[in-house]
Design a protein around this motif. Structure first.
Motif, short mmCIF file in Angstrom:
data_model
loop_
_atom_site.label_atom_id
_atom_site.label_comp_id
_atom_site.label_asym_id
_atom_site.label_seq_id
_atom_site.Cartn_x
_atom_site.Cartn_y
_atom_site.Cartn_z
N ILE A 44 -5.13 -8.41 -3.14
CA ILE A 44 -4.92 -8.39 -1.65
C ILE A 44 -4.51 -6.75 -1.32
O ILE A 44 -3.76 -6.16 -1.76
N LEU A 45 -5.42 -6.32 -0.38
CA LEU A 45 -5.20 -5.02 0.04
C LEU A 45 -4.13 -4.84 1.16
O LEU A 45 -4.38 -5.67 2.02
N VAL A 46 -3.28 -4.15 0.80
CA VAL A 46 -1.80 -4.12 1.80
C VAL A 46 -2.09 -2.84 2.73
O VAL A 46 -2.10 -1.88 2.27
N ASP A 47 -1.43 -3.30 4.00
CA ASP A 47 -1.82 -2.00 5.05
C ASP A 47 -0.11 -1.57 4.97
O ASP A 47 0.70 -2.33 4.94
N THR A 48 -0.01 -0.32 5.94
CA THR A 48 1.39 0.05 6.11
C THR A 48 2.20 -0.90 6.92
O THR A 48 3.24 -1.27 6.49
N ASN A 49 1.56 -1.41 8.03
CA ASN A 49 2.42 -2.03 8.82
C ASN A 49 2.85 -3.66 8.39
O ASN A 49 3.61 -4.08 8.52
N PHE A 50 1.74 -3.82 7.44
CA PHE A 50 2.11 -5.12 6.58
C PHE A 50 3.47 -5.24 5.94
O PHE A 50 4.30 -6.05 6.11
N ILE A 51 3.45 -4.26 5.37
CA ILE A 51 4.81 -4.03 4.46
C ILE A 51 5.98 -3.67 5.30
O ILE A 51 7.10 -4.37 5.06
N ASN A 52 5.95 -2.94 6.61
CA ASN A 52 7.09 -2.81 7.33
C ASN A 52 7.50 -4.23 8.14
O ASN A 52 8.49 -4.58 8.35
N PHE A 53 6.56 -4.75 8.61
CA PHE A 53 6.56 -6.08 9.10
C PHE A 53 7.24 -7.33 8.37
O PHE A 53 8.06 -8.10 8.29
N SER A 54 6.91 -7.34 6.85
CA SER A 54 7.41 -8.19 5.90
C SER A 54 8.97 -7.74 5.63
O SER A 54 9.69 -8.70 5.43
N ILE A 55 9.27 -6.52 5.63
CA ILE A 55 10.57 -6.05 5.69
C ILE A 55 11.60 -6.58 6.73
O ILE A 55 12.53 -7.18 6.61
N LYS A 56 11.18 -6.43 8.06
CA LYS A 56 11.62 -6.94 9.18
C LYS A 56 11.76 -8.46 9.01
O LYS A 56 12.91 -9.10 9.78
N ALA A 57 10.86 -9.47 8.81
CA ALA A 57 10.76 -10.42 8.43
C ALA A 57 11.58 -11.06 7.24
O ALA A 57 11.70 -12.39 7.00
N LYS A 58 12.08 -10.10 6.42
CA LYS A 58 12.99 -10.45 5.25
C LYS A 58 11.79 -11.43 4.66
O LYS A 58 12.58 -12.17 3.67
N LEU A 59 10.81 -10.99 4.05
CA LEU A 59 9.69 -11.80 3.21
C LEU A 59 9.56 -10.79 1.87
O LEU A 59 9.31 -9.61 1.93
N ASP A 60 9.56 -11.26 0.81
CA ASP A 60 9.32 -10.81 -0.53
C ASP A 60 7.69 -10.73 -0.66
O ASP A 60 7.33 -11.99 -0.45
N LEU A 61 6.95 -9.73 -0.76
CA LEU A 61 5.65 -9.90 -0.37
C LEU A 61 4.87 -10.48 -1.61
O LEU A 61 4.38 -11.44 -1.28
N VAL A 62 5.19 -10.32 -2.88
CA VAL A 62 4.40 -11.27 -3.91
C VAL A 62 4.82 -12.43 -3.82
O VAL A 62 3.67 -13.26 -4.00
N GLN A 63 5.96 -12.93 -3.71
CA GLN A 63 6.39 -14.20 -3.85
C GLN A 63 5.85 -14.74 -2.38
O GLN A 63 5.32 -16.06 -2.92
#
Length: 173
Positions: A44-63
């Motif tokens: 999965i190719l991850v974009d910058t804003n995807f990481i930022n929005f995952s942090i805001k939504a309190k989501l662990d990326l890999v899990q």
């Protein structure tokens, strides 16, 4: 004026001549609507804003990726995306720490500049083995034009996948 007159006079085509057409070559991995290069473990190719929005939504990326796709997922980060996160500065230090996680695969870039969207589009056009994770509307629009490339996005505090073939087991929402 003489040049314009010459341009107007068209040569009659010889009906016995062999006509050549140039047809764009489609990748062999695409069979009808199915991309045969996609399969677990998903890259999965991850974009910058995807990481930022995952942090805001309190989501662990890999899990969360594994919960979405029901399979092993390998998040991939290009040098351009890493450079973009580093440029954002001190506010995004958590995103930078997540991006440097050893579970993430680093993909080197050979081109000049650090515009990540062009880099991601170019990479998925060449290799159709990636899922693109982004929240950016403009990048989604560009990737939808490329056949056989699914898009992962965030909605209702969870990851969803768009344009994934039914055979691969991804949930439909």
């Amino acid at each position: 004026e003489k040049e314009r007159a010459k341009a107007r006079v068209k040569k009659k085509e010889d009906p016995s001549a062999i006509k050549e057409r140039e047809v764009p070559q489609h990748p062999s991995c695409l069979f009808f609507q199915y991309n045969t290069q996609l399969g677990p473990p998903y890259h999965i190719l991850v974009d910058t804003n995807f990481i930022n929005f995952s942090i805001k939504a309190k989501l662990d990326l890999v899990q969360s990726m594994m919960d979405c796709l029901y399979a092993k997922c390998i998040p991939c980060i290009t040098d351009c995306v890493m450079g973009e996160i580093e440029k954002l500065g001190q506010k995004y230090r958590v995103a930078l720490r997540i991006a440097k996680d050893p579970r993430f695969e680093r993909l080197p870039c050979m081109h000049k500049g650090t515009y990540a969207d062009d880099c991601l589009v170019q990479r998925v056009t060449q290799h159709k083995c990636y899922i693109v994770a982004t929240v950016d509307k403009e990048l989604k629009r560009r990737i939808r034009k490329i056949p056989g490339v699914p898009i992962m996005y965030i909605s209702r505090h969870r990851y969803n996948i768009e344009r994934m073939p039914d055979d691969y087991g991804a949930p439909r929402f």
